[in-house]
Design a protein around this motif. Structure first.
Motif, PDB file in Angstrom:
ATOM      1  N   GLN A  41       0.823  -1.206   0.000  1.00 24.15           N
ATOM      2  CA  GLN A  41       0.000   0.000   0.000  1.00 24.15           C
ATOM      3  C   GLN A  41       0.862   1.263   0.000  1.00 24.15           C
ATOM      4  O   GLN A  41       2.029   1.234   0.385  1.00 24.15           O
ATOM      5  CB  GLN A  41      -0.905   0.023   1.236  1.00 24.15           C
ATOM      6  N   ILE A  42       0.250   2.348  -0.441  1.00 28.10           N
ATOM      7  CA  ILE A  42       0.865   3.667  -0.306  1.00 28.10           C
ATOM      8  C   ILE A  42      -0.116   4.581   0.420  1.00 28.10           C
ATOM      9  O   ILE A  42      -1.330   4.381   0.348  1.00 28.10           O
ATOM     10  CB  ILE A  42       1.249   4.298  -1.659  1.00 28.10           C
ATOM     11  N   ARG A  43       0.425   5.527   1.147  1.00 28.21           N
ATOM     12  CA  ARG A  43      -0.420   6.562   1.742  1.00 28.21           C
ATOM     13  C   ARG A  43      -0.212   7.842   0.947  1.00 28.21           C
ATOM     14  O   ARG A  43       0.921   8.208   0.619  1.00 28.21           O
ATOM     15  CB  ARG A  43      -0.065   6.794   3.205  1.00 28.21           C
ATOM     16  N   VAL A  44      -1.320   8.522   0.654  1.00 24.99           N
ATOM     17  CA  VAL A  44      -1.286   9.765  -0.111  1.00 24.99           C
ATOM     18  C   VAL A  44      -1.769  10.911   0.772  1.00 24.99           C
ATOM     19  O   VAL A  44      -2.824  10.817   1.415  1.00 24.99           O
ATOM     20  CB  VAL A  44      -2.179   9.663  -1.366  1.00 24.99           C
ATOM     21  N   ARG A  45      -0.972  11.967   0.800  1.00 18.28           N
ATOM     22  CA  ARG A  45      -1.418  13.214   1.434  1.00 18.28           C
ATOM     23  C   ARG A  45      -2.257  13.940   0.401  1.00 18.28           C
ATOM     24  O   ARG A  45      -1.759  14.413  -0.620  1.00 18.28           O
ATOM     25  CB  ARG A  45      -0.211  14.058   1.844  1.00 18.28           C
ATOM     26  N   VAL A  84       2.418  11.168  -2.608  1.00 19.12           N
ATOM     27  CA  VAL A  84       2.752   9.962  -1.846  1.00 19.12           C
ATOM     28  C   VAL A  84       3.652  10.353  -0.678  1.00 19.12           C
ATOM     29  O   VAL A  84       4.678  11.012  -0.857  1.00 19.12           O
ATOM     30  CB  VAL A  84       3.480   8.932  -2.732  1.00 19.12           C
ATOM     31  N   ASP A  85       3.271   9.960   0.544  1.00 19.64           N
ATOM     32  CA  ASP A  85       4.116  10.320   1.685  1.00 19.64           C
ATOM     33  C   ASP A  85       4.484   9.117   2.558  1.00 19.64           C
ATOM     34  O   ASP A  85       5.218   9.278   3.537  1.00 19.64           O
ATOM     35  CB  ASP A  85       3.463  11.435   2.516  1.00 19.64           C
ATOM     36  N   GLN A  86       4.012   7.918   2.197  1.00 22.27           N
ATOM     37  CA  GLN A  86       4.422   6.722   2.939  1.00 22.27           C
ATOM     38  C   GLN A  86       4.215   5.499   2.057  1.00 22.27           C
ATOM     39  O   GLN A  86       3.215   5.401   1.336  1.00 22.27           O
ATOM     40  CB  GLN A  86       3.594   6.583   4.221  1.00 22.27           C
ATOM     41  N   GLY A  96       8.253   8.244  -2.320  1.00 25.02           N
ATOM     42  CA  GLY A  96       7.817   9.371  -1.523  1.00 25.02           C
ATOM     43  C   GLY A  96       8.004  10.680  -2.276  1.00 25.02           C
ATOM     44  O   GLY A  96       9.041  10.903  -2.902  1.00 25.02           O
ATOM     45  N   GLY A  97       6.997  11.522  -2.263  1.00 25.30           N
ATOM     46  CA  GLY A  97       7.049  12.795  -2.974  1.00 25.30           C
ATOM     47  C   GLY A  97       6.445  12.755  -4.361  1.00 25.30           C
ATOM     48  O   GLY A  97       6.271  13.810  -4.987  1.00 25.30           O
ATOM     49  N   ASP A  98       6.115  11.564  -4.882  1.00 25.69           N
ATOM     50  CA  ASP A  98       5.478  11.475  -6.198  1.00 25.69           C
ATOM     51  C   ASP A  98       4.087  12.107  -6.155  1.00 25.69           C
ATOM     52  O   ASP A  98       3.302  11.857  -5.230  1.00 25.69           O
ATOM     53  CB  ASP A  98       5.316  10.013  -6.628  1.00 25.69           C
ATOM     54  N   ARG A  99       3.773  12.895  -7.157  1.00 23.01           N
ATOM     55  CA  ARG A  99       2.416  13.414  -7.319  1.00 23.01           C
ATOM     56  C   ARG A  99       1.552  12.338  -7.955  1.00 23.01           C
ATOM     57  O   ARG A  99       1.952  11.730  -8.955  1.00 23.01           O
ATOM     58  CB  ARG A  99       2.407  14.687  -8.172  1.00 23.01           C
TER      59      ARG A  99
END
Length: 318
Positions: A41-45, A84-86, A96-99
């Protein structure tokens, strides 16, 4: 071990939640724990969330919500864009940091969403946001863009066609009109009198909906209409039939009509959403933002969306 951003979020975050099914009056901004990305999984801000009619339709009552797998307490909104922040263990394809942008079924209006990369379904997805596409625009693409693409594919639209699009000024309509024009078709778009200039700007020839629609379209198109897409109900279907359009070249998205194909975003061809994002980045397709609201004004935003008279898309800023 989870890979996390160097700037950790606080232990609580905001999310729109419903404690009961109903209209905009049941929407509340709650403080909730920050979700954590698990394996794959990824977490998105989230920076922006786009609203769609399906958001309030599927949370309007318990029976409809159950058909979408929703239970209380439920979230709200599906289209999102952010960063993406996690990353959880085994999550690949992102850093991390990908839009990113995509869909998170009935949970997008929140500071964070967690996306399971292994599910690969339209309501739980992340795509890289192309350079040249801002987050507000990216947050409008998933549902409406895919639905429009699927509808055009259902009628096999091409440069020799004249297509009648009902509800052309709405959230799906702005995509359908422009994609039809890109395909080379002539577009007649139904709408209110106040939407006429808006539709012309998109590339459609406006025609007022309501009594006499068939006659007005016939006057505009002496050579005939060859295809039709009804984005609102059934008025455009009935007009198209009277104009001699065969059922297999008529499509609905919001109603079922015997003999007429229906389309939704899940029917879109693989890669359709990425192609729409590329068209936006290239300046060939634009998404009018009718209004934007902070998350604290979610009820106002949902009321405007539910009114079904918006020209373009509504976005929540986070």
């Amino acid at each position: 071990m989870q890979e996390q951003s160097t700037q950790q979020p606080a232990g609580r975050s905001r999310a729109v939640q419903l404690d009961a099914f109903g209209g905009p009056e049941v929407l509340n901004v709650r403080e909730v724990p920050v979700p954590q990305a698990g394996p794959g999984q990824i977490r998105v801000r989230v920076t922006a969330a786009g609203l769609n009619p399906m958001d309030w339709i599927m949370t309007a009552d318990a029976d409809t919500a159950a058909r979408f797998g929703l239970s209380l307490p439920a979230g709200f909104g599906t289209d999102y864009a952010g960063v993406v922040d996690q990353l959880g263990d085994g999550a690949t394809g992102f850093a991390g940091g990908d839009r990113v942008f995509g869909g998170a079924l009935s949970r997008a209006v929140a500071d964070f969403v967690v996306i399971d990369l292994d599910e690969r379904i339209a309501a739980n997805e992340a795509h890289h946001t192309p350079d040249g596409v801002d987050d507000r625009t990216a947050a409008t693409l998933a549902i409406a863009g895919r639905t429009a693409s699927a509808a055009l594919a259902a009628v096999d639209l091409g440069p020799d066609d004249t297509v009648l699009i009902g509800g052309a000024a709405g959230g799906v309509g702005v995509f359908a009109v422009q994609l039809a024009r890109i395909a080379g078709a002539r577009v007649i778009g139904t709408g209110s009198a106040t939407s006429a200039e808006f539709l012309r700007d998109l590339g459609a020839e406006p025609v007022a909906y309501g009594d006499g629609l068939t006659d007005r379209v016939r006057a505009l198109t002496p050579g005939g209409v060859t295809a039709a897409i009804d984005l609102h109900g059934t008025e455009t279907v009935h007009a198209a039939r009277k104009l001699g359009v065969p059922d297999d070249r008529i499509c609905t998205i919001a109603a079922q009509v015997d003999g007429v194909p229906a389309a939704n975003g899940a029917n879109a061809t693989p890669g359709a959403l990425e192609e729409i994002a590329r068209l936006v980045a290239a300046g060939r397709l634009r998404v009018p933002i009718a209004a934007s609201f902070p998350i604290e004004e979610i009820r106002r935003a949902a009321e405007l969306q539910a009114g079904q008279h918006v020209h373009g898309k509504i976005v929540i800023d986070l």
